[in-house]
Design a protein around this motif. Structure first.
Motif, PDB file in Angstrom:
ATOM      1  N   ALA A  46       0.207 -45.199  -4.659  1.00 38.16           N
ATOM      2  CA  ALA A  46       0.719 -44.614  -3.418  1.00 38.16           C
ATOM      3  C   ALA A  46       0.851 -43.099  -3.552  1.00 38.16           C
ATOM      4  CB  ALA A  46       2.074 -45.242  -3.080  1.00 38.16           C
ATOM      5  N   LYS A  47       1.238 -42.655  -4.735  1.00 36.93           N
ATOM      6  CA  LYS A  47       1.501 -41.240  -4.954  1.00 36.93           C
ATOM      7  C   LYS A  47       0.230 -40.457  -5.264  1.00 36.93           C
ATOM      8  CE  LYS A  47       5.485 -38.907  -6.942  1.00 36.93           C
ATOM      9  NZ  LYS A  47       6.670 -39.113  -7.776  1.00 36.93           N
ATOM     10  N   GLY A  87       1.628 -49.827  -8.473  1.00 42.04           N
ATOM     11  CA  GLY A  87       1.696 -49.701  -7.013  1.00 42.04           C
ATOM     12  C   GLY A  87       2.227 -48.335  -6.598  1.00 42.04           C
ATOM     13  N   LYS A  88       3.262 -47.874  -7.279  1.00 42.47           N
ATOM     14  CA  LYS A  88       3.841 -46.564  -6.960  1.00 42.47           C
ATOM     15  C   LYS A  88       2.880 -45.440  -7.324  1.00 42.47           C
ATOM     16  CE  LYS A  88       8.366 -46.143  -7.992  1.00 42.47           C
ATOM     17  NZ  LYS A  88       9.571 -46.388  -8.843  1.00 42.47           N
ATOM     18  N   PHE A  89       2.204 -45.615  -8.442  1.00 43.54           N
ATOM     19  CA  PHE A  89       1.225 -44.614  -8.889  1.00 43.54           C
ATOM     20  C   PHE A  89       0.114 -44.456  -7.850  1.00 43.54           C
ATOM     21  CE2 PHE A  89      -2.745 -43.488 -11.014  1.00 43.54           C
ATOM     22  CZ  PHE A  89      -2.386 -42.447 -11.856  1.00 43.54           C
ATOM     23  N   PRO A  91       3.634 -53.431  -4.100  1.00 38.22           N
ATOM     24  CA  PRO A  91       3.727 -51.969  -3.995  1.00 38.22           C
ATOM     25  C   PRO A  91       4.813 -51.380  -4.904  1.00 38.22           C
ATOM     26  CG  PRO A  91       3.708 -52.995  -1.807  1.00 38.22           C
ATOM     27  CD  PRO A  91       3.840 -54.105  -2.806  1.00 38.22           C
ATOM     28  N   ASP A  92       5.931 -52.106  -5.055  1.00 40.25           N
ATOM     29  CA  ASP A  92       7.047 -51.562  -5.830  1.00 40.25           C
ATOM     30  C   ASP A  92       6.932 -51.943  -7.316  1.00 40.25           C
ATOM     31  OD1 ASP A  92       9.350 -50.219  -6.430  1.00 40.25           O
ATOM     32  OD2 ASP A  92      10.682 -51.846  -5.797  1.00 40.25           O
ATOM     33  N   THR A  93       5.837 -51.510  -7.915  1.00 45.68           N
ATOM     34  CA  THR A  93       5.568 -51.731  -9.341  1.00 45.68           C
ATOM     35  C   THR A  93       5.064 -50.397  -9.884  1.00 45.68           C
ATOM     36  OG1 THR A  93       3.302 -52.382  -8.794  1.00 45.68           O
ATOM     37  CG2 THR A  93       4.906 -54.175  -9.053  1.00 45.68           C
ATOM     38  N   PRO A  94       5.034 -50.222 -11.202  1.00 47.32           N
ATOM     39  CA  PRO A  94       4.539 -48.941 -11.724  1.00 47.32           C
ATOM     40  C   PRO A  94       3.149 -48.568 -11.184  1.00 47.32           C
ATOM     41  CG  PRO A  94       5.622 -50.148 -13.479  1.00 47.32           C
ATOM     42  CD  PRO A  94       5.608 -51.061 -12.288  1.00 47.32           C
ATOM     43  N   HIS A 151      -4.643 -44.130 -15.418  1.00 52.22           N
ATOM     44  CA  HIS A 151      -3.215 -44.416 -15.350  1.00 52.22           C
ATOM     45  C   HIS A 151      -2.504 -44.259 -16.693  1.00 52.22           C
ATOM     46  CE1 HIS A 151       0.317 -47.208 -15.214  1.00 52.22           C
ATOM     47  NE2 HIS A 151       0.535 -46.510 -14.121  1.00 52.22           N
TER      48      HIS A 151
END
Ligand code: V0V
Ligand code: CO
Length: 149
Positions: free
Chosen positions: A71-72, A67-69, A62-65, A78
């Protein structure tokens, strides 16, 4: 600054297997390359379409470019990859006119390509990836999954 051609369109997906079902089963594309790029936190599949590729990217964490994209914003477009003759020179050109780059120096991307990212803030909301022409293994027929370090 000169862009040679469109290299690839990167599409963020939650699940690579499901997305492949659509791109391969429905759209009829054939995967030409698959790779886990730990450095970028992605598992990717490439489809060749003429002179360019479609790149599906699923996050490793989740804490990757990506993954964050996801989630948001959820799944979708992309980034856009453009081919340039020399990524280091292109970064200099962009910096010289005050464009915010993400990578100060080129890094290694899919298939060993030389790449660098430009921040979406200075590019009208689109994350841009510069891909050095002729770098890496992107010629037809050379499609081995590789892990970059
Ligand atoms: C974030 N934002 C984007 C975006 N990602 N806008 C357009 N396209 C994207 N892909 C916006 C986001 O909505 C925020 O806008 C703002 O940027 C800051 O976002 P954030 O969630 O706080 O995220 P950051 O700042 O932690 O990271 C954003 C960046 C990051 C772009 C700096 O994702 C990054 O370093 N990306 C480059 C690496 C990468 O994406 N690798 C995966 C592909 P608001 O809300 O402030 O307005 S790897 C690949 O393609 C390879 C290896 C290859 O082709 O070879
Ligand atoms: Co890409």
């Amino acid at each position: 600054m000169q862009l040679n051609r469109l290299d690839h369109v990167g599409i963020a997906v939650n699940d690579l297997r499901t997305a492949r079902g659509f791109y391969e089963g429905v759209l009829g594309l054939e995967a030409t390359h698959e790779e886990v790029i730990a450095d970028q936190g992605v598992h990717e599949v490439l489809y060749r379409l003429g002179d360019a590729w479609v790149q599906l990217v699923a996050p490793l964490e989740p804490d990757t470019p990506v993954g964050k994209f996801l989630a948001k914003r959820g799944e979708g477009m992309h980034h856009v990859g453009y081919s340039v003759a020399n990524v280091a020179t292109a970064l200099d050109d962009l910096r010289s006119v005050g464009v915010e780059v993400i990578d100060e120096v080129p890094r290694i991307g899919s298939g060993g390509t030389t790449i660098a990212f430009v921040h979406p803030k200075g590019a009208h909301g689109v994350l841009i990836e510069l891909v050095e022409e002729g770098s890496g293994h992107r010629e037809p027929g050379v499609r081995r999954a590789r892990r970059s370090t």
